[in-house]
Design an enzyme around this catalytic site. Structure first.
Site, PDB file in Angstrom:
ATOM      1  CG  HIS A 140     -48.961  84.622   0.122  1.00 32.78           C
ATOM      2  ND1 HIS A 140     -49.792  85.366   0.928  1.00 32.78           N
ATOM      3  CD2 HIS A 140     -48.871  85.350  -1.016  1.00 32.78           C
ATOM      4  CE1 HIS A 140     -50.178  86.470   0.322  1.00 32.78           C
ATOM      5  NE2 HIS A 140     -49.624  86.486  -0.873  1.00 32.78           N
ATOM      6  CD  GLU A 185     -55.002  87.300  -3.379  1.00 36.23           C
ATOM      7  OE1 GLU A 185     -54.499  87.323  -4.516  1.00 36.23           O
ATOM      8  OE2 GLU A 185     -55.007  88.285  -2.634  1.00 36.23           O
TER       9      GLU A 185
HETATM   10  O1  IFM Z   1     -49.148  91.492  -3.140  1.00 38.66           O
HETATM   11  C1  IFM Z   1     -50.335  90.796  -3.363  1.00 38.66           C
HETATM   12  C2  IFM Z   1     -50.476  89.666  -2.374  1.00 38.66           C
HETATM   13  O2  IFM Z   1     -49.412  88.785  -2.442  1.00 38.66           O
HETATM   14  C3  IFM Z   1     -51.736  88.896  -2.654  1.00 38.66           C
HETATM   15  N1  IFM Z   1     -52.881  89.753  -2.753  1.00 38.66           N
HETATM   16  C4  IFM Z   1     -52.775  90.926  -3.590  1.00 38.66           C
HETATM   17  C5  IFM Z   1     -51.528  91.712  -3.210  1.00 38.66           C
HETATM   18  C6  IFM Z   1     -51.423  92.964  -4.090  1.00 38.66           C
HETATM   19  O3  IFM Z   1     -51.342  92.607  -5.433  1.00 38.66           O
END
Ligand code: IFM
Length: 418
Positions: A140, A185
């Protein structure tokens, strides 16, 4: 509204990531935070903040303080995970998504820390003992320092290093974990770290964009094979942030073309690079974009989160419908709102779930929903002030307080209907 019943065995939960909640980490982000906190606080002075954000009543973090931008002890989840999982269980959750911090497991290249491996075993067992199915993310965004020093995901050997780390993890926990998310992501990192240059290592380079797409996809693909060699039954995917994109003016040829290009790079390209190595699809949904030439993303919605992000629940429906073509199980692995006053969250969850249910009722195979996030946490370059949690954190005492919207979500999870 008639009862909207969700499929049997639906997973209800919330998500977190190691760097945002654990505290006490030492990785490329922690280094960057120390170097950039002052600058970030200074540039926040240029904005007009509503009073409840600039002067929060509890006297805690606000965007104008440099302390806001240093993750430090985060929410001390590293030490309080039992307490936090107990809360999740009492809120009716039956699953939980979290990430393993690579820099803890492999602080020096090729040297794996048994004590930290043991720590995550306890974390996973704490979930299982409470009837929470673990969904484990392996990356992450944060990198061990030795890796960031040699270019992080730009390094040609990134996939090799990543698969080696993943192998250690899966060998240790393969018996306990059924769902693995390799990369979180990829396009958020590509866009913010290598295209817009706002996250570490703050580059703006097409060459870097290209190599990071390639290396992260290769890391996913190799790790997919590695995990399956160890455990054939494991389910492996990656968490894709999917934007619902529309042309600003449907009759404008340029808006149309640009929205298609944007859609390709943000939603499609990485998936294509993984070449079918996915046992399920994991969707993180936050954004609806109206694309106006030249590349302008227009946000027209009147209701926005504390971060100014548009709230557009219908978008999740269109995204899920589009994913049905891949004929794979789908999990919504993130969906949430920064709302320090807890004014919007209940309705946010309700409306998004209504659209998730609509997709399910039209045959889309959605099997779980994870709210982002279980706890207030460290929101990267924005720091602590945006509050996404079902559970409010008092950053001075680390006390946990369950928000009203969390109680609402608990009812849905316990009943399996909305
Ligand atoms: O906090 C983030 C997360 O780490 C990844 N997705 C979006 C979230 C909100 O911005």
């Amino acid at each position: 509204m008639p009862k909207l019943i969700f499929p049997e065995n639906f997973y209800w939960g919330a998500a977190t990531s190691a760097h945002q909640v654990e505290g006490g980490n030492k990785n490329d982000w922690t280094e960057w935070e120390f170097k950039n906190a002052q600058r970030l606080a200074k540039s926040a002075h240029k904005k007009n903040w509503p009073d409840y954000i600039a002067n929060p009543t509890n006297g805690e973090f606000n965007p104008l303080q440099k302390e806001n931008y240093v993750s430090g002890w985060a929410v001390d989840h590293y030490n309080r995970f039992e307490e936090d999982f107990e809360i999740a269980k009492n809120l009716g959750h039956n699953a939980h998504r979290f990430s393993i911090e690579w820099s803890r497991i492999e602080p020096e290249q090729g040297k794996f820390n048994e004590k930290e491996i043991e720590h995550y075993r306890k974390v996973i067992e704490a979930l299982k003992n409470r009837g929470l199915e673990p969904f484990v993310t392996l990356w992450h965004w944060t990198n061990p320092l030795w890796l960031s020093e040699i270019g992080g995901p730009k390094n040609k050997k990134f996939a090799f290093y990543f698969a080696r780390y993943a192998q250690v993890i899966v060998k240790n926990f393969g018996d306990l974990v059924g769902f693995w998310l390799t990369i979180n992501e990829p396009t958020s990192v590509i866009a913010n770290s290598y295209f817009r240059g706002v996250w570490p290592p703050q580059e703006k380079s097409f060459l870097s964009v290209w190599s990071v797409y390639k290396n992260l996809a290769e890391a996913h693909n190799r790790t997919y094979e590695t995990i399956h060699k160890i455990n054939k039954e494991a389910k492996v995917g990656f968490a894709n942030i999917l934007h619902f994109n529309e042309p600003y003016n449907a009759k404008s040829f340029l808006d149309l073309i640009f929205s298609k290009i944007f859609h390709y790079f943000s939603n499609q390209k990485f998936y294509n690079l993984t070449g079918g190595k996915n046992d399920f699809l994991a969707v993180n949904y936050y954004f609806h974009n109206k694309i106006k030439f030249p590349f302008y993303i227009k946000n027209e919605n009147k209701i926005v989160s504390d971060l100014g992000w548009e709230i557009y629940p219908e978008g999740i429906y269109h995204i899920l419908k589009n994913l049905a073509q891949y004929k794979l199980p789908i999990y919504v692995t993130e969906n949430g709102v920064a709302d320090s006053q807890d004014f919007l969250r209940e309705n946010f969850i309700k409306e998004h779930l209504r659209y998730v249910h609509k997709a399910i009722s039209e045959g889309v195979d959605v099997r779980g929903y994870f709210y982002w996030s279980l706890l207030d946490n460290f929101e990267w370059d924005k720091g602590f002030w945006p509050r996404f949690g079902l559970v409010e954190i008092n950053y001075k005492t680390m006390e946990r307080k369950i928000r009203q919207s969390a109680e609402f979500y608990a009812q849905v999870a316990k009943n399996n209907y909305l």
